[in-house]
Structures are given as C-alpha cells and as structure tokens.
Design an enzyme around this catalytic site. Structure first.
Site, PDB file in Angstrom:
ATOM      1  N   MET A  47      -2.458  -7.222   7.124  1.00 19.78           N
ATOM      2  CA  MET A  47      -3.632  -7.657   6.412  1.00 19.78           C
ATOM      3  C   MET A  47      -3.761  -8.607   5.551  1.00 19.78           C
ATOM      4  O   MET A  47      -3.763  -8.322   4.544  1.00 19.78           O
ATOM      5  CB  MET A  47      -5.029  -6.572   6.406  1.00 19.78           C
ATOM      6  CG  MET A  47      -5.206  -6.734   7.249  1.00 19.78           C
ATOM      7  SD  MET A  47      -6.835  -4.889   6.983  1.00 19.78           S
ATOM      8  CE  MET A  47      -6.605  -3.447   8.146  1.00 19.78           C
ATOM      9  N   SER A  48      -1.956  -8.285   4.981  1.00 18.31           N
ATOM     10  CA  SER A  48      -1.620  -9.017   3.707  1.00 18.31           C
ATOM     11  C   SER A  48      -0.329 -10.427   3.853  1.00 18.31           C
ATOM     12  O   SER A  48       0.194 -10.844   5.042  1.00 18.31           O
ATOM     13  CB  SER A  48      -1.533  -8.395   2.614  1.00 18.31           C
ATOM     14  OG  SER A  48      -0.175  -7.540   3.070  1.00 18.31           O
ATOM     15  N   HIS A  97      -4.062   1.353  -4.883  1.00 19.33           N
ATOM     16  CA  HIS A  97      -3.056  -0.125  -5.644  1.00 19.33           C
ATOM     17  C   HIS A  97      -3.319   0.449  -6.917  1.00 19.33           C
ATOM     18  O   HIS A  97      -4.225  -0.245  -7.650  1.00 19.33           O
ATOM     19  CB  HIS A  97      -3.292  -1.239  -5.002  1.00 19.33           C
ATOM     20  CG  HIS A  97      -3.173  -2.019  -3.496  1.00 19.33           C
ATOM     21  ND1 HIS A  97      -2.354  -2.624  -3.290  1.00 19.33           N
ATOM     22  CD2 HIS A  97      -3.409  -1.032  -2.150  1.00 19.33           C
ATOM     23  CE1 HIS A  97      -2.245  -2.263  -2.534  1.00 19.33           C
ATOM     24  NE2 HIS A  97      -3.080  -1.387  -1.161  1.00 19.33           N
ATOM     25  N   SER A 112       0.181  -1.799  -0.276  1.00 21.82           N
ATOM     26  CA  SER A 112       0.231  -0.259  -0.238  1.00 21.82           C
ATOM     27  C   SER A 112       0.731   0.989  -0.142  1.00 21.82           C
ATOM     28  O   SER A 112       2.202   1.444   1.191  1.00 21.82           O
ATOM     29  CB  SER A 112      -0.515   0.135   1.285  1.00 21.82           C
ATOM     30  OG  SER A 112      -1.556  -0.981   1.292  1.00 21.82           O
ATOM     31  N   ASN A 118       1.492   3.603  11.336  1.00 20.94           N
ATOM     32  CA  ASN A 118       0.501   3.833  12.235  1.00 20.94           C
ATOM     33  C   ASN A 118       0.970   2.433  13.415  1.00 20.94           C
ATOM     34  O   ASN A 118       1.430   1.748  13.903  1.00 20.94           O
ATOM     35  CB  ASN A 118      -1.179   3.264  12.355  1.00 20.94           C
ATOM     36  CG  ASN A 118      -1.075   2.296  11.650  1.00 20.94           C
ATOM     37  OD1 ASN A 118      -1.377   2.316  10.978  1.00 20.94           O
ATOM     38  ND2 ASN A 118      -1.706   1.208  12.774  1.00 20.94           N
ATOM     39  N   TYR A 140      -9.393  -9.574   2.021  1.00 19.87           N
ATOM     40  CA  TYR A 140     -10.631  -9.304   2.415  1.00 19.87           C
ATOM     41  C   TYR A 140     -11.243  -8.233   1.589  1.00 19.87           C
ATOM     42  O   TYR A 140     -13.028  -7.547   1.631  1.00 19.87           O
ATOM     43  CB  TYR A 140     -10.164  -7.771   3.791  1.00 19.87           C
ATOM     44  CG  TYR A 140      -9.862  -6.766   3.053  1.00 19.87           C
ATOM     45  CD1 TYR A 140      -9.665  -5.472   2.526  1.00 19.87           C
ATOM     46  CD2 TYR A 140      -8.246  -6.681   3.574  1.00 19.87           C
ATOM     47  CE1 TYR A 140      -8.457  -4.353   1.965  1.00 19.87           C
ATOM     48  CE2 TYR A 140      -7.229  -5.605   3.383  1.00 19.87           C
ATOM     49  CZ  TYR A 140      -7.965  -4.692   2.854  1.00 19.87           C
ATOM     50  OH  TYR A 140      -6.919  -3.752   1.750  1.00 19.87           O
ATOM     51  N   GLU A 141     -10.829  -8.288  -0.056  1.00 20.14           N
ATOM     52  CA  GLU A 141     -11.720  -7.663  -0.520  1.00 20.14           C
ATOM     53  C   GLU A 141     -13.054  -8.795  -1.508  1.00 20.14           C
ATOM     54  O   GLU A 141     -13.523  -8.211  -2.200  1.00 20.14           O
ATOM     55  CB  GLU A 141     -11.271  -6.896  -1.915  1.00 20.14           C
ATOM     56  CG  GLU A 141      -9.768  -5.531  -1.777  1.00 20.14           C
ATOM     57  CD  GLU A 141      -8.788  -5.477  -3.104  1.00 20.14           C
ATOM     58  OE1 GLU A 141      -9.363  -5.315  -4.001  1.00 20.14           O
ATOM     59  OE2 GLU A 141      -7.515  -6.179  -2.233  1.00 20.14           O
ATOM     60  N   HIS A 167      -6.323  -8.209  -1.831  1.00 20.07           N
ATOM     61  CA  HIS A 167      -5.848  -8.946  -0.185  1.00 20.07           C
ATOM     62  C   HIS A 167      -7.540  -9.475  -0.092  1.00 20.07           C
ATOM     63  O   HIS A 167      -8.490  -9.311  -1.162  1.00 20.07           O
ATOM     64  CB  HIS A 167      -6.576  -7.232   0.140  1.00 20.07           C
ATOM     65  CG  HIS A 167      -4.882  -6.810   0.523  1.00 20.07           C
ATOM     66  ND1 HIS A 167      -5.228  -5.614  -0.861  1.00 20.07           N
ATOM     67  CD2 HIS A 167      -4.090  -5.872   1.059  1.00 20.07           C
ATOM     68  CE1 HIS A 167      -4.349  -4.514  -0.514  1.00 20.07           C
ATOM     69  NE2 HIS A 167      -3.497  -5.182   0.506  1.00 20.07           N
ATOM     70  N   ALA A 193       2.281  -2.616   4.472  1.00 15.04           N
ATOM     71  CA  ALA A 193       2.504  -1.498   5.198  1.00 15.04           C
ATOM     72  C   ALA A 193       1.387  -1.931   5.933  1.00 15.04           C
ATOM     73  O   ALA A 193       0.962  -3.130   6.615  1.00 15.04           O
ATOM     74  CB  ALA A 193       1.358   0.317   5.094  1.00 15.04           C
ATOM     75  N   HIS A 208      -6.934   4.888   7.723  1.00 19.58           N
ATOM     76  CA  HIS A 208      -5.935   4.829   6.436  1.00 19.58           C
ATOM     77  C   HIS A 208      -5.526   5.678   5.955  1.00 19.58           C
ATOM     78  O   HIS A 208      -4.466   5.300   5.343  1.00 19.58           O
ATOM     79  CB  HIS A 208      -7.170   4.063   5.671  1.00 19.58           C
ATOM     80  CG  HIS A 208      -6.947   2.804   4.006  1.00 19.58           C
ATOM     81  ND1 HIS A 208      -5.019   1.575   4.329  1.00 19.58           N
ATOM     82  CD2 HIS A 208      -6.010   3.130   3.108  1.00 19.58           C
ATOM     83  CE1 HIS A 208      -5.415   2.208   3.560  1.00 19.58           C
ATOM     84  NE2 HIS A 208      -5.243   2.822   2.675  1.00 19.58           N
TER      85      HIS A 208
HETATM   86  N1  HPA Z   1      -3.343  -3.062  11.238  1.00 22.90           N
HETATM   87  C1  HPA Z   1      -3.821  -4.037  10.377  1.00 22.90           C
HETATM   88  N2  HPA Z   1      -2.925  -3.841   9.412  1.00 22.90           N
HETATM   89  C2  HPA Z   1      -2.476  -2.730   8.812  1.00 22.90           C
HETATM   90  C3  HPA Z   1      -2.408  -1.343  10.336  1.00 22.90           C
HETATM   91  C4  HPA Z   1      -2.618  -2.001  11.097  1.00 22.90           C
HETATM   92  O1  HPA Z   1      -2.567  -1.161  12.550  1.00 22.90           O
HETATM   93  N3  HPA Z   1      -1.728  -0.944   9.372  1.00 22.90           N
HETATM   94  C5  HPA Z   1      -1.237  -0.591   8.158  1.00 22.90           C
HETATM   95  N4  HPA Z   1      -1.628  -1.875   8.137  1.00 22.90           N
END
Ligand code: HPA
Length: 293
Positions: free
Chosen positions: A226-227, A76, A45, A250, A100-101, A98, A128, A262
């Site tokens: 998440m990947s 993306h 990302s 973050n 989740y998509e 992903h 990320a 995000h």
């Molecule tokens: N959690 C899950 N996925 C993420 C995060 C997070 O804090 N930051 C960027 N992708």
C-alpha cells in the site's frame, strides 16, 4: 492564512508552492546537519531499525520539520536521521505517510522530495508487502524491479512545476538497473537471499480479496502493498535513481489458508530486519567506495 511553523522557522502561507515548502524544510534540516546526503532511505513498516544504522548525525522529529506531515500508523515513528552508514552520507526517513491515512498524495511524497532537495541522487525505498508468488513467504526479501500502480492516482497530477521535473516523465526504468545490480551484489556479499519481482500497489487500508490477489498475480505482480509507488514516481520525476525492497510479511490473501493480521508486519520485520540491514550496510559501503556511474 499563515500557520505557525515549528519553533524558529517562519510561518507557512497558503501561497507557498512545493519548492518553497521544500526549501523551508531543507533550511530547518541544514541548520542542524549541514552535510548533504548521497543516499536517501525510506524505512517501511516495522523497519525503523534502519535509522539505527546511521552514525554520527542527528535525529529530527517530523514535527520539527516545517511542512512535513506526521504519520499516524503504529510502527512508524516519524523522524529523519541524517548521518553516515558505512561512511556514506545518508538521510533516513523512519515513518512514512500513506494515502490511506487520508493524506493527499502531495503530502505522501513530501518526504522523498525532501530527500532529493537535500541532495540525495539515489534513494532506497523499503516496505512490508504480501507475497503473491508461493515462494515469497514471510521473511523473504524481494527487490522491486517494476511496479503496477493499481490505485488510479498519481502524485504528479495537477499543475507541473518544471523546476521539479518534466510534465511527462519517462517510467520505463523506474527502478535503476545499476543501483539494483549493486544491491544484488551487496546481498550476495552479506550472504542474504534477495528475490526480484514486480510490486503492485493497492490503495488499502483493507487487504486485498483472494480474487484481487489472483488478478495481480495474472498481471505479473510478485508482491502487493500500500505504499512506495507514489514515492518512486515522485523521485524519478526529480531525476533520482531509485531502488526498492519489500520485506514479505505474509502470504497475500488466498495464497495460504490463513487470514491476514497487521500484527504480523512487526513480527516478521523484527526477524527479517537484520538481513535487510546487512544489505543496506553493504550497499552503502559499495556506494561510498565507488559512486554510481
Ligand atoms: N497486502 C497489502 N499490503 C500489505 C500486505 C498485503 O498482503 N502485507 C503487508 N502490507
């Protein structure tokens, strides 16, 4: 029912297996760029700038690659760049799919299987992630040394195709030690701090709760995202040597007082991107001079 492939490619049929789909995609790519990659890269990302490191090649939109799913998430772009970085033949997937998509894991890993089928013997996955350890704040780079698959899903479920890899592949060394050491040296050569840690994959798309983040920290995770995990598993299944890096966008939920947003991903990727790019250039240079043993 046959469905039309992109222009100039034969239609796909329901009876196609994974290898047939990969070979059709490979043929479409090779007709535009014959050189096989040594290193495959997945740009996470906000890290599409990795594709801009690629010199003297072609950029192929995912929509032009038969069978390639197209990502829907902002940040993306969805193109494959084939060419060279620091002289090393590479193929860079800018834009990942992903789970989740709503895509099945088979689609999630299609791109990395394609990198392997094109000839890449090593792969670098980038993403990320949220920092769980207090010292992993926004902008930190963390090399993934192992993972926790917290999703309950595995891309290798279902009938195994022995032509891709074994039914029960070993995962005791998903992230290649020699390739990782090369990355550490590349980071040092580029004067960039590269932390090490375990990556936990959660399904998303909601971020974790603070309780979940505490659980992941207790289990040994340093970063959460998440990947990456399905891709790493699919690549190891095919015998590809894998390295992976998280750009911490973050502090994970509850680690600091702030709520998660995000839009941070892109901002931090813009700031940290150049450091990651300098590692990638130094790594490519190292692999070009001295192939992995
Ligand atoms: N959690 C899950 N996925 C993420 C995060 C997070 O804090 N930051 C960027 N992708």
């Amino acid at each position: 029912m046959p469905t039309d492939g992109p222009e100039g490619t034969p239609p796909m049929t329901d009876s196609d297996d994974t290898i047939a789909r990969l070979d059709r995609a490979c043929a479409a790519i090779r007709s535009r760029h014959a050189q096989a990659p040594v290193l495959g890269i997945v740009a996470g990302s906000g890290l599409g700038a990795i594709g801009e490191l690629v010199e003297g090649g072609v950029a192929i939109p995912y929509g032009d690659i038969p069978g390639m799913p197209v990502p829907t998430v902002v940040g993306h772009s969805g193109e494959l760049r084939c060419g060279r970085i620091a002289g090393l033949p590479v193929a860079v997937l800018s834009g990942r799919i992903h789970r989740y998509e709503g895509h099945p894991l088979e689609s999630v890993v299609f791109g990395v299987r394609l990198l392997a089928r094109l000839g890449a013997s090593a792969a670098l996955l980038t993403n990320a992630a949220g920092g769980i350890r207090p010292w992993l704040g926004p902008g930190c780079l963390c090399r993934i040394v192992d993972h926790l698959n917290m999703t309950g899903e595995n891309p290798l479920c279902g009938p195994n195709d022995d032509r891709l890899g074994p039914r029960f592949p070993d995962m005791s060394q998903v992230y290649d030690v020699e390739l990782g050491a090369r990355m550490d040296r590349a980071a040092a050569a580029a004067s960039v701090t590269l932390h090490h840690g375990v990556y936990a994959m959660m399904s998303g798309p909601s971020y974790e709760t603070p309780a979940e983040v505490r659980m992941l920290g207790t289990l040994g995770a340093a970063v959460v995202g998440m990947s990456t995990v399905p891709e790493a598993i699919a690549l190891r299944h095919m015998g590809v040597r894998v390295a992976a890096v998280s750009v911490v966008s973050n502090a994970a939920a509850g680690v600091k007082d702030a709520l998660l947003d995000h839009s941070e991903v892109k901002e931090v990727a813009n700031e940290a991107g150049p450091r990651l790019l300098s590692i990638i250039e130094a790594l490519a240079d190292s692999l070009n001079r001295t192939p992995l043993s």
